[in-house]
Design a protein around this motif. Structure first.
Motif, mmCIF file in Angstrom:
data_model
loop_
_atom_site.group_PDB
_atom_site.id
_atom_site.type_symbol
_atom_site.label_atom_id
_atom_site.label_comp_id
_atom_site.label_asym_id
_atom_site.label_seq_id
_atom_site.Cartn_x
_atom_site.Cartn_y
_atom_site.Cartn_z
ATOM 1 N N THR A 153 0.930 12.417 3.673
ATOM 2 C CA THR A 153 0.339 11.572 4.141
ATOM 3 C C THR A 153 0.974 10.490 4.738
ATOM 4 O O THR A 153 2.243 10.011 4.100
ATOM 5 N N THR A 154 0.717 9.803 5.788
ATOM 6 C CA THR A 154 1.728 8.849 6.475
ATOM 7 C C THR A 154 1.129 7.577 6.255
ATOM 8 O O THR A 154 -0.162 7.277 6.074
ATOM 9 N N HIS A 155 1.884 6.489 6.098
ATOM 10 C CA HIS A 155 1.618 5.009 6.041
ATOM 11 C C HIS A 155 2.671 4.291 6.637
ATOM 12 O O HIS A 155 3.745 4.740 7.216
ATOM 13 N N ASP A 156 2.264 3.316 6.890
ATOM 14 C CA ASP A 156 3.184 2.254 7.680
ATOM 15 C C ASP A 156 4.146 1.615 6.673
ATOM 16 O O ASP A 156 3.840 1.577 5.520
ATOM 17 N N SER A 160 0.848 -0.981 -0.061
ATOM 18 C CA SER A 160 0.010 -0.078 -0.197
ATOM 19 C C SER A 160 0.953 1.327 0.193
ATOM 20 O O SER A 160 0.581 2.348 -0.774
ATOM 21 N N PHE A 161 1.854 1.210 0.882
ATOM 22 C CA PHE A 161 2.914 2.432 0.880
ATOM 23 C C PHE A 161 3.646 2.396 -0.473
ATOM 24 O O PHE A 161 3.577 3.618 -0.901
#
Length: 255
Positions: free
Chosen positions: A121-124, A81-82
């Motif tokens: 936007t933050t992502h793991d 997803s990232f």
């Protein structure tokens, strides 16, 4: 926009983390590249200054640059997803924390008729180190790609037929003292030089992609396209290697 602002965040963020500048100066320099910036989404969004401070409290140790393209996830290690978000944006920063990582993907933040900034936007993200070249390796590859691309451009269109802006950009490659590097204090001299050359070559790629193909044979178009593709890949690797070299060991420092 995405590439430039990601480079600025990683370079000045690492300058702050290594103690060469304060947080306020680092954020001011990053926002010079693309306007005011926020981290996260509504309603939990915070200013870039607050976001970096919160990451530092959470164990932020370094920032890494990713400049991926479809089929070339340069600087990324997942999860999918990232990776997908970063590839769509063309750039990302990876915040290396204590035993984990967070991905930051930039996008335009428009509000009303005049406000334009950047939202991260933050992502793991995976904490695994990415498969990227060392600064020395990226430097060598960039030099070879520059030679091959210049030969291809001038062979396909003699120098007199190259648009003036591309001819000027090619001439600028020979000037090592222009001082147009995108890095911040604290980086090794080689990183500044490599980043500066990569930035100039990125301009050559952008301009050459706009050149008219009329009058060129299929083989000439293929040769020019392949040379530019390889040059762009070398430019991205050089920028990633330069920006990620803030924590490289200094030769002789261990003696």
């Amino acid at each position: 926009m995405s590439r430039a602002v990601a480079i600025a965040l990683v370079a000045w963020g690492n300058a702050w983390l290594t103690g060469h500048v304060g947080l306020d100066e680092a954020v001011d320099e990053v926002e010079k590249s693309a306007g005011p910036q926020i981290v996260g989404g509504e309603p939990a969004e915070v200013t870039l200054r607050r976001g970096l401070g919160d990451l530092r409290v959470g164990g932020l140790a370094a920032l890494r640059l990713a400049l991926p393209e479809p089929g070339d996830p340069l600087g990324l290690t997942g999860p999918p997803s990232f990776n997908a978000a970063a590839i769509e944006a063309g750039a990302a920063a990876v915040a290396v924390l204590d035993g984990r990582a967070m991905g930051l993907v930039p996008s335009l933040d428009r509000r009303g008729s005049s406000y334009v900034g950047v939202r991260w936007t933050t992502h793991d993200a995976s904490a695994a180190p990415p498969d990227v070249p060392s600064l020395a390796e990226a430097d060598r590859r960039l030099t070879l790609a520059m030679r091959d691309a210049t030969e291809a451009l001038l062979a396909v269109d003699d120098f007199a037929g190259v648009p003036p802006e591309i001819a000027d950009a090619l001439v600028d490659l020979r000037d090592p003292d222009r001082g147009d590097h995108p890095l911040s204090p604290g980086y090794p001299p080689r990183a500044h030089r490599v980043a500066a050359l990569a930035g100039r070559l990125s301009l050559v790629v952008d301009l050459a992609l706009q050149m008219d193909d009329r009058g060129l044979s299929a083989d000439q178009m293929r040769r020019r396209g392949e040379a530019l593709r390889l040059l762009d890949a070398a430019v991205r690797r050089a920028l990633v290697a330069a920006c990620n070299s803030a924590f490289d060991p200094v030769p002789g420092a261990e003696r």
